[in-house]
Design a protein around this motif. Structure first.
Motif, PDB file in Angstrom:
ATOM      1  N   LEU A  19      -9.460   7.342  12.859  1.00  0.00           N
ATOM      2  CA  LEU A  19      -8.437   6.937  11.908  1.00  0.00           C
ATOM      3  C   LEU A  19      -8.923   5.732  11.131  1.00  0.00           C
ATOM      4  O   LEU A  19      -9.532   4.817  11.704  1.00  0.00           O
ATOM      5  CB  LEU A  19      -7.137   6.584  12.627  1.00  0.00           C
ATOM      6  N   GLU A  20      -8.667   5.733   9.835  1.00  0.00           N
ATOM      7  CA  GLU A  20      -9.030   4.592   8.999  1.00  0.00           C
ATOM      8  C   GLU A  20      -8.150   3.396   9.357  1.00  0.00           C
ATOM      9  O   GLU A  20      -7.024   3.554   9.808  1.00  0.00           O
ATOM     10  CB  GLU A  20      -8.808   4.924   7.516  1.00  0.00           C
ATOM     11  N   GLN A  21      -8.682   2.201   9.105  1.00  0.00           N
ATOM     12  CA  GLN A  21      -7.928   0.980   9.334  1.00  0.00           C
ATOM     13  C   GLN A  21      -6.977   0.745   8.168  1.00  0.00           C
ATOM     14  O   GLN A  21      -7.308   0.997   7.022  1.00  0.00           O
ATOM     15  CB  GLN A  21      -8.872  -0.214   9.469  1.00  0.00           C
ATOM     16  N   ALA A  22      -5.781   0.267   8.466  1.00  0.00           N
ATOM     17  CA  ALA A  22      -4.779  -0.044   7.445  1.00  0.00           C
ATOM     18  C   ALA A  22      -4.459  -1.528   7.501  1.00  0.00           C
ATOM     19  O   ALA A  22      -4.202  -2.072   8.570  1.00  0.00           O
ATOM     20  CB  ALA A  22      -3.522   0.773   7.675  1.00  0.00           C
ATOM     21  N   ASP A  48       0.303   7.777   6.466  1.00  0.00           N
ATOM     22  CA  ASP A  48      -0.955   8.380   6.019  1.00  0.00           C
ATOM     23  C   ASP A  48      -1.970   8.510   7.154  1.00  0.00           C
ATOM     24  O   ASP A  48      -3.151   8.752   6.910  1.00  0.00           O
ATOM     25  CB  ASP A  48      -1.574   7.542   4.894  1.00  0.00           C
ATOM     26  N   LYS A 103      -3.206   6.174   8.975  1.00  0.00           N
ATOM     27  CA  LYS A 103      -4.110   5.026   9.071  1.00  0.00           C
ATOM     28  C   LYS A 103      -3.553   4.152  10.185  1.00  0.00           C
ATOM     29  O   LYS A 103      -2.367   4.182  10.471  1.00  0.00           O
ATOM     30  CB  LYS A 103      -4.175   4.269   7.748  1.00  0.00           C
TER      31      LYS A 103
END
Length: 169
Positions: free
Chosen positions: A63-66, A157, A159
Protein backbone atom coordinates in the motif's frame (compact mmCIF):
# COMPACT_ATOMS: atom_id res chain seq x y z
CA UNK A 1 -7.82 -4.00 34.28
CA UNK A 2 -4.23 -3.91 33.23
CA UNK A 3 -2.91 -0.77 31.51
CA UNK A 4 -0.20 -0.71 28.87
CA UNK A 5 2.55 1.74 28.04
CA UNK A 6 2.96 3.55 24.74
CA UNK A 7 6.34 4.10 23.16
CA UNK A 8 6.84 6.58 20.40
CA UNK A 9 8.94 5.18 17.62
CA UNK A 10 9.03 2.78 14.78
CA UNK A 11 8.12 -0.87 14.82
CA UNK A 12 10.26 -3.30 12.87
CA UNK A 13 13.94 -2.47 13.37
CA UNK A 14 14.78 -5.48 11.19
CA UNK A 15 13.06 -3.82 8.23
CA UNK A 16 15.14 -0.68 8.83
CA UNK A 17 18.30 -2.75 8.51
CA UNK A 18 17.26 -5.11 5.72
CA UNK A 19 14.43 -3.29 3.93
CA UNK A 20 10.99 -4.75 3.36
CA UNK A 21 11.08 -8.26 2.00
CA UNK A 22 7.53 -8.46 0.62
CA UNK A 23 8.84 -9.18 -2.90
CA UNK A 24 11.14 -11.97 -1.72
CA UNK A 25 9.71 -15.35 -2.89
CA UNK A 26 10.19 -16.95 0.54
CA UNK A 27 8.33 -14.15 2.36
CA UNK A 28 5.67 -14.05 -0.37
CA UNK A 29 4.99 -17.74 0.26
CA UNK A 30 4.40 -16.93 3.93
CA UNK A 31 1.81 -14.30 2.94
CA UNK A 32 -0.49 -16.66 1.08
CA UNK A 33 -3.98 -17.20 2.41
CA UNK A 34 -4.35 -20.02 4.94
CA UNK A 35 -5.65 -23.41 3.83
CA UNK A 36 -9.36 -24.15 4.23
CA UNK A 37 -8.53 -26.46 7.15
CA UNK A 38 -6.46 -23.89 9.06
CA UNK A 39 -8.91 -21.10 8.21
CA UNK A 40 -11.75 -23.05 9.82
CA UNK A 41 -9.87 -23.02 13.14
CA UNK A 42 -8.58 -19.45 13.00
CA UNK A 43 -9.83 -15.93 13.40
CA UNK A 44 -11.00 -14.65 9.96
CA UNK A 45 -8.04 -13.36 7.94
CA UNK A 46 -8.21 -9.61 7.26
CA UNK A 47 -7.79 -8.44 3.68
CA UNK A 48 -4.49 -6.75 4.56
CA UNK A 49 -1.22 -8.37 5.59
CA UNK A 50 1.85 -6.99 7.33
CA UNK A 51 5.40 -7.49 6.04
CA UNK A 52 8.09 -6.10 8.36
CA UNK A 53 7.37 -2.40 7.79
CA UNK A 54 4.59 -2.17 5.23
CA UNK A 55 0.99 -3.22 4.65
CA UNK A 56 0.08 -5.42 1.71
CA UNK A 57 -3.28 -5.87 0.03
CA UNK A 58 -4.88 -9.26 -0.74
CA UNK A 59 -2.74 -9.63 -3.85
CA UNK A 60 0.53 -8.90 -2.08
CA UNK A 61 0.95 -5.32 -3.36
CA UNK A 62 2.41 -2.79 -0.97
CA UNK A 63 0.00 0.00 0.00
CA UNK A 64 1.22 3.49 -0.82
CA UNK A 65 1.90 5.88 2.04
CA UNK A 66 -0.66 8.65 2.62
CA UNK A 67 0.30 11.93 4.24
CA UNK A 68 -3.25 13.15 4.95
CA UNK A 69 -4.13 10.38 7.39
CA UNK A 70 -4.18 11.47 11.02
CA UNK A 71 -5.00 9.66 14.21
CA UNK A 72 -4.18 8.93 17.79
CA UNK A 73 -4.20 5.93 20.08
CA UNK A 74 -5.59 7.25 23.36
CA UNK A 75 -5.98 4.24 25.61
CA UNK A 76 -5.10 0.57 25.88
CA UNK A 77 -6.25 -1.97 28.42
CA UNK A 78 -6.66 -5.67 28.94
CA UNK A 79 -10.28 -6.90 29.21
CA UNK A 80 -11.04 -10.61 29.55
CA UNK A 81 -7.92 -11.67 27.63
CA UNK A 82 -8.48 -9.06 24.91
CA UNK A 83 -6.27 -6.04 24.34
CA UNK A 84 -8.65 -3.15 23.69
CA UNK A 85 -7.34 0.01 22.02
CA UNK A 86 -9.34 3.23 21.68
CA UNK A 87 -8.51 6.21 19.50
CA UNK A 88 -9.48 8.13 16.41
CA UNK A 89 -8.53 8.11 12.73
CA UNK A 90 -9.24 10.67 10.01
CA UNK A 91 -8.47 11.28 6.38
CA UNK A 92 -7.84 14.99 6.92
CA UNK A 93 -7.25 15.73 3.22
CA UNK A 94 -10.63 14.24 2.27
CA UNK A 95 -12.31 15.71 5.35
CA UNK A 96 -13.80 12.43 6.56
CA UNK A 97 -13.09 9.47 8.78
CA UNK A 98 -10.55 6.87 7.73
CA UNK A 99 -11.84 3.82 5.88
CA UNK A 100 -10.24 1.29 8.20
CA UNK A 101 -7.98 0.89 11.21
CA UNK A 102 -5.61 -2.10 11.23
CA UNK A 103 -3.99 -3.53 14.36
CA UNK A 104 -0.64 -5.20 13.72
CA UNK A 105 0.91 -7.35 16.43
CA UNK A 106 3.53 -10.06 16.69
CA UNK A 107 1.24 -12.34 14.63
CA UNK A 108 0.90 -9.81 11.79
CA UNK A 109 -2.51 -8.24 11.14
CA UNK A 110 -4.62 -9.33 14.11
CA UNK A 111 -7.72 -7.11 13.87
CA UNK A 112 -9.42 -4.40 11.85
CA UNK A 113 -12.09 -1.84 12.73
CA UNK A 114 -14.06 0.88 11.01
CA UNK A 115 -14.18 4.24 12.84
CA UNK A 116 -17.82 4.55 13.96
CA UNK A 117 -17.72 6.43 17.26
CA UNK A 118 -18.73 10.12 17.27
CA UNK A 119 -15.78 12.47 17.88
CA UNK A 120 -16.85 16.11 17.41
CA UNK A 121 -13.62 17.15 19.16
CA UNK A 122 -11.63 15.66 16.27
CA UNK A 123 -13.75 17.51 13.69
CA UNK A 124 -13.15 20.75 15.58
CA UNK A 125 -9.43 20.19 16.10
CA UNK A 126 -8.82 19.32 12.43
CA UNK A 127 -11.14 22.17 11.31
CA UNK A 128 -13.33 19.77 9.32
CA UNK A 129 -16.93 20.47 8.40
CA UNK A 130 -17.58 16.75 8.45
CA UNK A 131 -19.61 15.18 11.21
CA UNK A 132 -18.21 11.73 10.44
CA UNK A 133 -17.54 9.34 13.28
CA UNK A 134 -13.76 9.39 13.74
CA UNK A 135 -13.50 7.25 16.88
CA UNK A 136 -12.61 3.58 16.95
CA UNK A 137 -12.30 0.73 19.41
CA UNK A 138 -10.30 -2.26 18.24
CA UNK A 139 -9.55 -5.43 20.14
CA UNK A 140 -7.67 -8.67 19.67
CA UNK A 141 -6.69 -11.64 21.83
CA UNK A 142 -3.69 -10.83 24.00
CA UNK A 143 -1.69 -13.80 22.67
CA UNK A 144 -2.18 -12.65 19.05
CA UNK A 145 -0.98 -9.12 19.78
CA UNK A 146 2.14 -10.31 21.56
CA UNK A 147 4.73 -7.92 22.96
CA UNK A 148 4.35 -5.02 20.51
CA UNK A 149 1.55 -3.57 18.43
CA UNK A 150 1.09 -0.76 15.96
CA UNK A 151 -1.94 0.90 14.42
CA UNK A 152 -2.23 1.54 10.69
CA UNK A 153 -4.88 3.78 9.14
CA UNK A 154 -6.22 3.23 5.61
CA UNK A 155 -8.04 5.77 3.45
CA UNK A 156 -10.70 5.29 0.76
CA UNK A 157 -7.99 5.01 -1.93
CA UNK A 158 -6.26 2.16 -0.06
CA UNK A 159 -3.32 4.30 0.94
CA UNK A 160 -1.99 3.79 4.44
CA UNK A 161 -0.11 5.48 7.25
CA UNK A 162 1.16 4.11 10.55
CA UNK A 163 0.40 6.05 13.69
CA UNK A 164 3.64 7.04 15.37
CA UNK A 165 2.50 5.50 18.66
CA UNK A 166 3.66 1.96 19.23
CA UNK A 167 2.29 -0.17 22.05
CA UNK A 168 4.82 -2.26 24.00
CA UNK A 169 4.23 -4.40 27.04
Amino acid sequence: MKKFFFWFGLLGIASFISGCAHDDPFFKSLLTAPSAESAANAVPTPAYRYCQSCLLDEEGRQLEQASGLKGDLESAELRDGQIVLVGWAADAEAGKSAKLVVLVGDAGVVATAVPTLPRPDVSAALKLDSTDAFGFEISAPEEKVGKAAAIWVIDADDKAARLQKTLRR
